[in-house]
Design an enzyme around this catalytic site. Structure first.
Site, PDB file in Angstrom:
ATOM      1  N   CYS A 170      26.462  37.900  36.046  1.00 46.59           N
ATOM      2  CA  CYS A 170      27.245  39.111  36.319  1.00 46.59           C
ATOM      3  C   CYS A 170      27.773  39.617  34.863  1.00 46.59           C
ATOM      4  O   CYS A 170      28.000  40.935  34.811  1.00 46.59           O
ATOM      5  CB  CYS A 170      28.220  38.942  37.303  1.00 46.59           C
ATOM      6  N   ASP A 173      34.062  38.032  39.155  1.00 45.71           N
ATOM      7  CA  ASP A 173      33.814  37.016  39.955  1.00 45.71           C
ATOM      8  C   ASP A 173      34.353  35.611  39.561  1.00 45.71           C
ATOM      9  O   ASP A 173      33.679  34.340  39.994  1.00 45.71           O
ATOM     10  CB  ASP A 173      32.105  36.829  39.862  1.00 45.71           C
ATOM     11  N   LYS A 233      30.729  44.212  45.201  1.00 44.46           N
ATOM     12  CA  LYS A 233      29.453  44.222  44.926  1.00 44.46           C
ATOM     13  C   LYS A 233      28.445  43.380  45.449  1.00 44.46           C
ATOM     14  O   LYS A 233      28.988  42.319  45.842  1.00 44.46           O
ATOM     15  CB  LYS A 233      29.293  44.388  43.330  1.00 44.46           C
TER      16      LYS A 233
HETATM   17  C1  VGL Z   1      26.461  35.736  40.408  1.00 46.44           C
HETATM   18  C2  VGL Z   1      24.358  34.978  41.103  1.00 46.44           C
HETATM   19  C3  VGL Z   1      24.674  35.459  42.357  1.00 46.44           C
HETATM   20  C4  VGL Z   1      27.234  36.026  39.089  1.00 46.44           C
HETATM   21  C5  VGL Z   1      26.560  36.406  41.655  1.00 46.44           C
HETATM   22  O1  VGL Z   1      28.597  36.151  39.628  1.00 46.44           O
HETATM   23  O2  VGL Z   1      27.154  35.679  37.908  1.00 46.44           O
HETATM   24  N1  VGL Z   1      25.336  35.139  40.095  1.00 46.44           N
HETATM   25  N2  VGL Z   1      25.660  36.164  42.395  1.00 46.44           N
END
Ligand code: VGL
Ligand code: ZN
Length: 208
Positions: free
Chosen positions: A156, A13, A111
């Protein structure tokens, strides 16, 4: 360590919304980009994850009238933290950081696309039942050791690490190539849970 044929680097991410100026900005999220670019050149097998939510996703506070970001609600699969709208499919916020350069990436796992289920882990959605396909990909290709870097260490990255251990992979997080959200002690809790589960912690300088 020197990455070999069974090592897989998963870059989690590294998207605009998790970097300074983004909708769910993580402090110094962009500081890891040069480290990750460098790491990605050392691994033969590299993949990326991309948080990829439809508009109106259940994890967005804006989908729940009267609720604010970082509050929690009860949902079918347990407790859900509510986030600012972030990583909406096909928006600039969902794009990878512009300086991320990973030409060798062989796989992108998106995702969080089910409107009613969040997905922190790269292996399972937050219902802990719906697989993303990553474990199967790794197994079929003989990739037994997973190396993790990216955002956020305590969400994540940690959820991916824990699921990968449950699935029998050897897992290491590259600590200085990760950044955390750190909501009310979540980073300490995540690090403790990972150590307990046998996740190794290494610094990027140890990858040569
Ligand atoms: C994430 C919160 C919401 C992450 C993704 O990448 O850690 N955290 N969506
Ligand atoms: Zn998300």
């Amino acid at each position: 360590m020197t990455p070999g044929a069974s090592d897989f680097l998963l870059i989690v991410d590294v998207q605009n919304d998790f970097c300074p100026g983004g909708a769910l900005a993580v402090k110094d999220g962009d500081a890891i980009v040069p480290l990750i670019n460098d790491l990605a050149r050392r691994f033969r097998h590299v993949g990326l994850t991309q948080d990829w939510h439809p508009r109106g996703h259940q994890s967005f506070a804006s989908s729940h009238p009267g609720r604010k970001p970082f509050e929690t609600i009860a949902v079918a699969y347990g407790t859900q933290t509510l986030w600012p709208d972030h990583c909406v499919q096909d928006t600039a916020g969902a794009a990878f950081h512009p300086k991320l350069h990973v030409p060798r990436a062989e796989l992108v796992i998106r995702k969080g696309f089910d409107p009613a289920i969040d997905s922190y882990s790269a292996l399972y959605e937050n219902d802990h039942t719906t697989p993303t396909g990553l474990a199967g990909y790794l197994r079929e290709r003989g990739l037994t050791q997973l190396w993790l870097a990216g955002i956020a260490t305590d969400y994540c990255v940690a959820w991916s690490a824990l699921d990968a251990r449950r699935e029998g992979f050897k897992v290491t997080i590259i600590e200085d190539a990760c950044r955390a959200i750190d909501l009310e002690g979540s980073l300490d809790r995540a690090m403790a849970a990972m150590r307990e589960a046998g996740v190794a912690v290494l610094r990027s300088a140890a990858v040569t």
